[in-house]
Design a protein around this motif. Structure first.
Motif, PDB file in Angstrom:
ATOM      1  N   GLN A 268       0.836  -1.211   0.000  1.00 27.09           N
ATOM      2  CA  GLN A 268       0.000   0.000   0.000  1.00 27.09           C
ATOM      3  C   GLN A 268       0.865   1.254   0.000  1.00 27.09           C
ATOM      4  O   GLN A 268       0.553   2.239  -0.665  1.00 27.09           O
ATOM      5  N   VAL A 272       0.671   4.161  -2.986  1.00 22.73           N
ATOM      6  CA  VAL A 272       0.271   5.565  -2.803  1.00 22.73           C
ATOM      7  C   VAL A 272       1.467   6.515  -2.766  1.00 22.73           C
ATOM      8  O   VAL A 272       1.320   7.702  -3.084  1.00 22.73           O
ATOM      9  N   ARG A 276       2.076   6.586  -6.759  1.00 21.05           N
ATOM     10  CA  ARG A 276       1.146   7.710  -6.719  1.00 21.05           C
ATOM     11  C   ARG A 276      -0.239   7.414  -7.288  1.00 21.05           C
ATOM     12  O   ARG A 276      -0.881   8.291  -7.851  1.00 21.05           O
ATOM     13  N   VAL A 278      -4.216   5.860  -6.415  1.00 20.13           N
ATOM     14  CA  VAL A 278      -5.106   5.793  -5.256  1.00 20.13           C
ATOM     15  C   VAL A 278      -5.784   4.427  -5.277  1.00 20.13           C
ATOM     16  O   VAL A 278      -6.080   3.877  -6.343  1.00 20.13           O
ATOM     17  N   ILE A 279      -5.970   3.860  -4.093  1.00 22.26           N
ATOM     18  CA  ILE A 279      -6.673   2.582  -3.972  1.00 22.26           C
ATOM     19  C   ILE A 279      -8.160   2.893  -3.826  1.00 22.26           C
ATOM     20  O   ILE A 279      -8.554   3.575  -2.887  1.00 22.26           O
ATOM     21  N   THR A 280      -8.981   2.419  -4.760  1.00 25.80           N
ATOM     22  CA  THR A 280     -10.416   2.740  -4.682  1.00 25.80           C
ATOM     23  C   THR A 280     -11.239   1.588  -4.107  1.00 25.80           C
ATOM     24  O   THR A 280     -12.327   1.807  -3.592  1.00 25.80           O
ATOM     25  N   ASP A 281     -10.729   0.363  -4.218  1.00 23.15           N
ATOM     26  CA  ASP A 281     -11.471  -0.800  -3.741  1.00 23.15           C
ATOM     27  C   ASP A 281     -10.513  -1.870  -3.211  1.00 23.15           C
ATOM     28  O   ASP A 281      -9.460  -2.096  -3.816  1.00 23.15           O
ATOM     29  N   ILE A 282     -10.910  -2.511  -2.129  1.00 23.89           N
ATOM     30  CA  ILE A 282     -10.269  -3.760  -1.699  1.00 23.89           C
ATOM     31  C   ILE A 282     -11.408  -4.676  -1.273  1.00 23.89           C
ATOM     32  O   ILE A 282     -12.072  -4.427  -0.260  1.00 23.89           O
ATOM     33  N   ARG A 321      -8.515  -2.459  -6.611  1.00 27.75           N
ATOM     34  CA  ARG A 321      -8.600  -1.587  -7.792  1.00 27.75           C
ATOM     35  C   ARG A 321      -7.836  -0.314  -7.463  1.00 27.75           C
ATOM     36  O   ARG A 321      -8.014   0.259  -6.377  1.00 27.75           O
ATOM     37  N   GLU A 323      -6.445   3.561  -9.177  1.00 24.84           N
ATOM     38  CA  GLU A 323      -6.738   4.495 -10.266  1.00 24.84           C
ATOM     39  C   GLU A 323      -5.624   5.538 -10.351  1.00 24.84           C
ATOM     40  O   GLU A 323      -5.082   5.987  -9.334  1.00 24.84           O
TER      41      GLU A 323
END
Lengths: 360, 360
Positions: A268, A272, A276, A278-282, A321, A323
C-alpha cells in the motif's frame, strides 16, 4: 498466548502477536478442517500452520484423522481468554463479491464450455486458476466501474483466462493478453481464431519490460501477480506502465494466505507513495481458486492435517482496484528482478524449500 | 473535453482531467436525474455540478424540467470520443455490500422499531443518517471480520445508531458511544435504560481528546467522520487512540461525493505512513444515506436540476477497515483543529459559503 506467539515468531521469522494466535484459535473453534482454518484465520498459511504446531505442543489442539481438534484444555483456555468462534456473514448470492453476474449469464455459460480443455496449473509458473464465477466477476466489476466498455484492456499473466472472458462480452475496444506459458498462449490464440474473438495474445516474460507498443496504450490492466513482494511490485509496475494516463485503472489480487498484513501495508505504501495511484477498492475473498494438483508436494510435510487434500475452495484473494490521478507517471521499465520474484518467507512453498525453517 | 476540464479546474480549484469530464458524460448517458448522475460519476458533487454547468455552456447538455439531458451535439460528441453509458452490476441481494443480514433479521426488525423516533438530522453537526440496512450491515461486517463478538466497541459520533444496533445483538462485551448532540445522547441513553441494553453513552466533543478511561481500552472502533481532511484525520486518530493494540480494527466511511480521489490518496498515505495501520477492506457504496431535510438550502443555487429534491438514495460512502499491526502506536491526543474541520472545497456546502467560487 504470548509464549506461543513468540515461538511462532522465531520459527517462521514473521512477527506474530497474541492477537494472531487468537485468530487461529477462533478459526479452530469454528472448523476442524485444516484448510478451512487457514482460510478463516486470515493469516499466512505458514503462520497458521506453525501456530497450530505450537498449540499442539502446548496441548491445546490435537491432530487426529487428518483433522484439527481443540482439546479440553484448549477450549478452557479459549473460554478464559474470551476467544469466540469465527463467524462469517457473506452474501450467498454474490459469494461476497458485491457484484451481480445477471447480465453475464450467457458469457459465463459460454466461458465454461470454451475453458473446459484449458491447460492444467503447473508449479513452474506459480499457477492456480480461479473458479469460472470469479473470472466472470472480474470482468463484471471492470464493466461496473466503467473500465471495460469501449476500453483497451491488458491482462498480464492469464491462467485465469480473464482476457478470454472479456473478449467474449464484446464490450472492450481491445483485449491484449501477455502470458509466458506457451500452453496457454496456444490455447487462447486458437480459441480466439476459432471463435472470432479478436483477442491479442502475446507470449512474453514479464521479467522483461513491456513490449514497447503496449506502453501507455491501455485504459485498464488486470493481473494476478506472484505474491513475493518483488513479483507483486514487478507485475503491478508493468501494468501501470501500460496505462494511458489519469483516470485509467488497474485490478490485481492479493491473498492473506501467502502475504502477511505487513506485506499488504508495504504494498500500500508503494502504491500511494512510489507509484502515486489511489486505492479505490479492496474486496475481501473476491477470487476463489480451484484446488490444484501440486499443492501437497509443496507445503510442509510435518503436519498431519496439511497432508490431507483440501475438499473445497480454501485459497482466496482480495481484489484491489487502483486508479491513476492527474500526477500519474508511468514507472520506468528497469525493475530489478532475481529469484525472489516468486518466493519469500510467506510463500506456501517456503518451508519445504528452507529446511532450517522447517526444523526450527 | 480538455477545454471543459480546464474551465472546471479553474472554477472549483480542484484539478479536473478530460477523464473526469468523460465520467460525468458517461453518467449523464445513463440517467437524466441530477442526483443519480452525481452518484454514478464517482466524482465530488461540486466537480460534477460544475462540469454539467460547463457542458451546458458548450451546448452538450441542456437542463429542462429539473432534469439533465444530453443534446444532439452532446450525444454525437460522446459517440466520436467513445464515451459509453455507465452501467452498474451490483448484487441486489446485499445491495453491493458483500454482507448477508440473514443472521440479523430480528435485530434489523427491532432496530427499525426502536429507531422510529430518532432525532432528525441537523446541519450544525453535519448529520445525515444511513438506512437501517446499512446500520445493521456495519454491525454484521464487524461480526464477520471477528471484530464484534466478545469485543469492546467504541462508536465515535453516532447519528447512524450503530452503537444501539451493536448492543441489540448482545454480541459485544462492551459498547460505548461518544456523541456531541444532546438530542442523540438522551435518545440513546433512554432507549438503553428502557430496553436494558447496557449501552454506554458519553456526551463529548471529539475536538477534545478522548476521555482518558477510553484510551487504549477498545478492540474495535467505528466512525462516520466529517470529510474535510482535518475532520477525517481527527475522528480516525481519536478512534485509533482508543485501540488496545495489534490486531485491533477500525471502520469508517468515506464518500466520493465530498472527497476527491486526491483526498482519498492523502488519507491513505496518512493511514499507512503516519498511523502505520494497514487497510484491509474498501467496499464501494457500502453505506446508503437517507435523504435529509436541509440539503437544498446548502448546495449551489445556480443549477436548476440541483434544486429538485432527490427522489431516492444518491449519497453513499465506501467502508474502510483498517487493522493495527505489531508496530502500532496510539496517536497523541494533541491534534490541531480549527473551523476547517467540517468544511473544505470538496464539501457539499462549499459553493454557497464561498461566493467567489460560485461566481467563477
Amino acid at each position: 498466548m504470548q509464549r506461543v506467539a513468540e515461538r511462532v515468531s522465531r520459527a517462521i521469522q514473521l512477527p506474530t502477536t497474541a492477537g494472531d494466535v487468537r485468530r487461529v484459535l477462533s478459526a479452530a473453534l469454528a472448523s476442524n478442517d485444516f484448510w478451512h482454518i487457514v482460510s478463516l484465520a486470515d493469516r499466512p498459511f505458514n503462520q497458521v500452520a506453525e501456530t497450530l504446531k505450537q498449540l499442539e505442543a502446548e496441548g491445546w489442539v490435537a491432530f487426529s484423522d487428518g483433522e484439527v481438534h481443540l482439546t479440553q484444555a484448549g477450549r478452557e483456555r479459549c473460554r478464559a481468554e474470551n476467544v469466540q468462534p469465527r463467524q462469517l456473514h457473506r452474501c450467498s448470492a454474490c459469494e461476497g463479491r458485491s457484484i451481480s453476474l445477471a447480465a453475464f449469464a450467457d458469457v459465463l455459460r459460454r466461458f465454461e464450455t470454451l475453458a473446459a480443455d484449458r491447460p492444467k496449473p503447473i508449479l513452474d509458473y506459480d499457477q492456480a486458476y480461479v473458479t469460472p464465477e470469479t473470472t466472470i466477476s472480474r470482468v463484471a466489476i471492470m464493466a461496473d466501474r466503467g473500465d471495460l466498455v469501449g476500453k483497451r484492456l491488458l491482462v498480464l499473466g492469464d491462467d485465469d483466462l480473464v482476457g478470454l472472458a472479456a473478449a467474449l462480452t464484446g464490450l472492450p475496444q481491445r483485449v491484449v493478453v501477455i502470458e509466458v506459458d506457451e500452453r496457454l498462449t496456444t490455447f487462447m490464440a486458437e480459441l480466439s481464431r476459432r471463435e472470432g474473438l479478436g483477442l491479442e495474445v502475446v507470449r512474453h516474460d514479464l521479467r522483461d519490460p513491456l513490449p514497447g507498443d503496449l506502453v501507455g496504450q491501455c485504459d485498464t490492466f488486470c493481473t494476478d501477480p506472484p505474491e513475493a513482494i518483488q513479483g507483486l511490485e514487478l507485475f503491478i509496475a508493468r501494468g501501470l506502465s501500460s496505462l494511458a494516463g489519469p483516470g485509467c485503472a488497474g485490478y490485481f489480487g492479493m491473498t492473506l494466505v501467502e502475504s502477511s498484513l505487513w506485506k499488504w501495508r508495504e504494498l500500500q505504501r508503494l502504491l500511494v507513495q512510489k507509484y502515486r495511484v489511489v486505492i479505490t477498492d479492496i474486496i475481501d475473498d473476491f477470487s476463489h481458486y480451484m484446488n490444484w494438483g501440486y499443492l501437497l508436494q509443496t507445503v510442509r510435510a510435518d503436519l498431519g492435517p496439511a497432508q490431507v487434500p483440501p475438499a473445497r475452495v480454501w485459497y482466496t484473494s482480495s481484489l484491489y482496484r487502483v486508479e491513476a490521478l492527474a500526477d500519474f507517471e508511468r514507472p520506468s521499465s528497469t525493475v530489478e528482478v532475481d529469484e525472489r520474484l516468486y518466493l519469500d518467507s510467506e510463500s506456501l512453498v517456503w518451508t519445504r524449500r528452507n529446511s532450517h525453517a522447517a526444523g526450527a
